[in-house]
Design a protein around this motif. Structure first.
Motif, short mmCIF file in Angstrom:
data_model
loop_
_atom_site.label_atom_id
_atom_site.label_comp_id
_atom_site.label_asym_id
_atom_site.label_seq_id
_atom_site.Cartn_x
_atom_site.Cartn_y
_atom_site.Cartn_z
N THR A 1 -35.38 70.33 70.80
CA THR A 1 -34.27 70.55 71.71
C THR A 1 -33.53 71.82 71.30
O THR A 1 -33.61 72.26 70.15
CB THR A 1 -33.28 69.37 71.71
OG1 THR A 1 -32.71 69.23 70.40
CG2 THR A 1 -33.99 68.08 72.09
N GLY A 2 -32.81 72.41 72.25
CA GLY A 2 -32.11 73.65 71.94
C GLY A 2 -30.86 73.81 72.79
O GLY A 2 -30.84 73.44 73.97
N ILE A 3 -29.81 74.36 72.17
CA ILE A 3 -28.54 74.64 72.86
C ILE A 3 -28.39 76.15 72.95
O ILE A 3 -28.47 76.85 71.94
CB ILE A 3 -27.35 74.03 72.10
CG1 ILE A 3 -27.51 72.51 71.99
CG2 ILE A 3 -26.03 74.38 72.78
CD1 ILE A 3 -26.51 71.85 71.07
N PHE B 1 -36.61 79.43 62.84
CA PHE B 1 -36.68 78.82 61.51
C PHE B 1 -35.61 77.74 61.42
O PHE B 1 -34.66 77.70 62.21
CB PHE B 1 -36.47 79.86 60.41
CG PHE B 1 -35.23 80.69 60.56
CD1 PHE B 1 -33.99 80.25 60.14
CD2 PHE B 1 -35.31 81.94 61.16
CE1 PHE B 1 -32.85 81.01 60.29
CE2 PHE B 1 -34.16 82.73 61.31
CZ PHE B 1 -32.94 82.26 60.88
N ASP B 2 -35.76 76.85 60.43
CA ASP B 2 -34.79 75.79 60.16
C ASP B 2 -33.97 76.13 58.94
O ASP B 2 -34.49 76.69 57.96
CB ASP B 2 -35.51 74.45 59.93
CG ASP B 2 -36.11 73.88 61.20
OD1 ASP B 2 -35.71 74.32 62.30
OD2 ASP B 2 -36.98 72.99 61.11
N ILE B 3 -32.68 75.75 58.97
CA ILE B 3 -31.79 76.04 57.84
C ILE B 3 -31.16 74.78 57.24
O ILE B 3 -30.50 74.85 56.21
CB ILE B 3 -30.67 77.02 58.24
CG1 ILE B 3 -29.81 76.41 59.36
CG2 ILE B 3 -31.25 78.36 58.66
CD1 ILE B 3 -28.56 77.22 59.67
N GLU C 1 -33.65 79.82 67.20
CA GLU C 1 -34.89 80.24 67.85
C GLU C 1 -34.59 81.35 68.85
O GLU C 1 -33.60 81.30 69.59
CB GLU C 1 -35.54 79.05 68.57
CG GLU C 1 -36.85 79.41 69.26
CD GLU C 1 -37.62 78.18 69.71
OE1 GLU C 1 -37.92 77.33 68.85
OE2 GLU C 1 -37.89 78.07 70.92
N TRP C 2 -35.48 82.36 68.86
CA TRP C 2 -35.34 83.49 69.78
C TRP C 2 -36.64 83.64 70.59
O TRP C 2 -37.73 83.47 70.07
CB TRP C 2 -35.11 84.78 69.02
CG TRP C 2 -33.80 84.86 68.30
CD1 TRP C 2 -32.64 85.44 68.74
CD2 TRP C 2 -33.51 84.37 66.98
NE1 TRP C 2 -31.65 85.32 67.78
CE2 TRP C 2 -32.16 84.67 66.70
CE3 TRP C 2 -34.27 83.69 66.01
CZ2 TRP C 2 -31.54 84.33 65.49
CZ3 TRP C 2 -33.66 83.34 64.82
CH2 TRP C 2 -32.31 83.66 64.57
N ASN C 3 -36.47 83.99 71.87
CA ASN C 3 -37.60 84.37 72.72
C ASN C 3 -37.33 85.78 73.24
O ASN C 3 -36.21 86.10 73.65
CB ASN C 3 -37.76 83.41 73.90
CG ASN C 3 -38.27 82.06 73.47
OD1 ASN C 3 -39.45 81.92 73.14
ND2 ASN C 3 -37.40 81.07 73.44
N TYR D 1 -31.19 80.41 70.87
CA TYR D 1 -30.87 78.99 70.90
C TYR D 1 -30.63 78.44 69.50
O TYR D 1 -31.26 78.86 68.53
CB TYR D 1 -32.02 78.19 71.53
CG TYR D 1 -32.08 78.27 73.04
CD1 TYR D 1 -31.47 77.29 73.84
CD2 TYR D 1 -32.75 79.31 73.67
CE1 TYR D 1 -31.53 77.36 75.22
CE2 TYR D 1 -32.81 79.38 75.05
CZ TYR D 1 -32.19 78.41 75.83
OH TYR D 1 -32.23 78.47 77.20
N LEU D 2 -29.70 77.50 69.42
CA LEU D 2 -29.60 76.62 68.26
C LEU D 2 -30.61 75.50 68.48
O LEU D 2 -30.51 74.76 69.47
CB LEU D 2 -28.19 76.04 68.14
CG LEU D 2 -28.00 74.91 67.12
CD1 LEU D 2 -28.14 75.44 65.71
CD2 LEU D 2 -26.65 74.23 67.32
N ARG D 3 -31.60 75.39 67.61
CA ARG D 3 -32.63 74.37 67.82
C ARG D 3 -32.38 73.16 66.93
O ARG D 3 -31.97 73.29 65.78
CB ARG D 3 -34.03 74.95 67.60
CG ARG D 3 -34.41 75.22 66.16
CD ARG D 3 -35.83 75.80 66.10
NE ARG D 3 -36.38 75.78 64.76
CZ ARG D 3 -37.56 76.29 64.45
NH1 ARG D 3 -38.31 76.87 65.37
NH2 ARG D 3 -38.02 76.22 63.20
N LEU D 4 -32.67 71.97 67.47
CA LEU D 4 -32.44 70.70 66.78
C LEU D 4 -33.67 69.80 66.98
O LEU D 4 -33.64 68.89 67.81
CB LEU D 4 -31.18 70.02 67.32
CG LEU D 4 -29.87 70.80 67.15
CD1 LEU D 4 -28.77 70.21 68.02
CD2 LEU D 4 -29.44 70.78 65.69
#
Length: 267
Positions: A193-195, A104-106, A126-128, A165-168
């Motif tokens: 993208t994700g960190i 989700f986005d915050i 984001e989680w997998n 991941y932190l998603r951007l």
């Protein structure tokens, strides 16, 4: 990059998006056929000119943004091995019974160029999850990735690998004109993208009970790839394909990549 930098990244996007004035905005809507009224609450500068209740003329381009909770993705993860969903012998350790994706986005900041088109940058998580078939344990602080086989007599009932991941994502969104019922058809696409924040392995067995291990497990530190969303009103479908490998610094896992798809809410 540490956790402090991740939090600073999110805070920066939220600060810019709210234009230094994280105001709470209440909007009153009135249905022409009834006398019922509804209220919605948003934090920051919102993008809500599509509401029937707003009659004033709007000029473009216009910016919007702030803290939010939207684009909630819930679906499946599928591993692609060199373009095939059948895993090679080198990657059999990642064979899974079930897999899922959640995110989700915050925070967000964007520019609307017209009633039908806008561009926005958002931040979220984001989680997998992969529930593995084989009783193996990934080795910590090991490169390239490696694992050991677990004692079958321990009777393992749970073996889950999780990536966080932190998603951007950078999104380009198109929408139709309002339909007769006031709703719209929407299409969004762009770069996800994700960190990497962390990797986790959870085990459960009769002999050892619940166990939890944290390590990066050579998971890709920065993932990227295209995504697409298509929907109606606030509900839609999404698909994301990460173009770099699931694991880094692991030559035998070259070509092992993640594809996710499912439902999205708050689109």
């Amino acid at each position: 990059m540490n956790i402090k930098n991740y939090l600073l990244t999110i805070a920066s996007i939220a600060f810019i998006g709210s234009s230094a004035s994280a105001q709470i905005v209440y909007k009153k809507e009135k249905n022409d056929s009834t006398d019922s009224k509804s209220y919605s609450l948003s934090i920051g500068k919102v993008d809500e000119e599509d509401k029937d209740s707003i009659k004033k003329e709007i000029s473009y381009p216009r910016s919007y943004g702030g803290i939010t909770f939207t684009r909630v993705d819930w679906g499946f993860s599928r591993l692609s091995d060199g373009g095939s969903f059948t895993l090679s012998e080198e990657n059999q350790f990642m064979s899974y019974k079930r897999s899922s994706n959640f995110g989700f986005d915050i925070a967000q900041y964007g520019i609307r160029f017209s009633d039908q088109f806008k561009v926005y940058l958002s931040a979220g998580f984001e989680w997998n999850y992969w529930r593995l078939k084989q009783n193996i344990q990934l080795l910590e602080n090991t490169s390239p990735i490696d694992y050991v086989e677990l004692d079958e007599s321990a009777n393992y009932s749970k073996n889950v690998i999780t990536s966080t991941y932190l998603r951007l994502p950078l999104s380009f969104e198109l929408r139709s004109k309002q339909l007769e019922n006031g709703k719209r058809v929407k299409l969004a696409f762009g770069a996800m993208t994700g960190i990497l924040l962390k990797g986790t392995q959870r085990l459960k067995s009769d002999a050892n009970g619940k166990q939890k291990f944290k390590d990066n497990y050579n998971l890709q530190s920065f993932q990227y790839g295209p995504f697409v969303r298509i929907g109606y009103d606030n509900l839609g479908l999404f698909a994301k394909y990460y173009m770099n490998d699931l694991f880094e610094k692991s030559p035998e896992q070259e070509g092992l990549r993640n594809l996710t798809f499912g439902l999205t809410l708050g689109f």
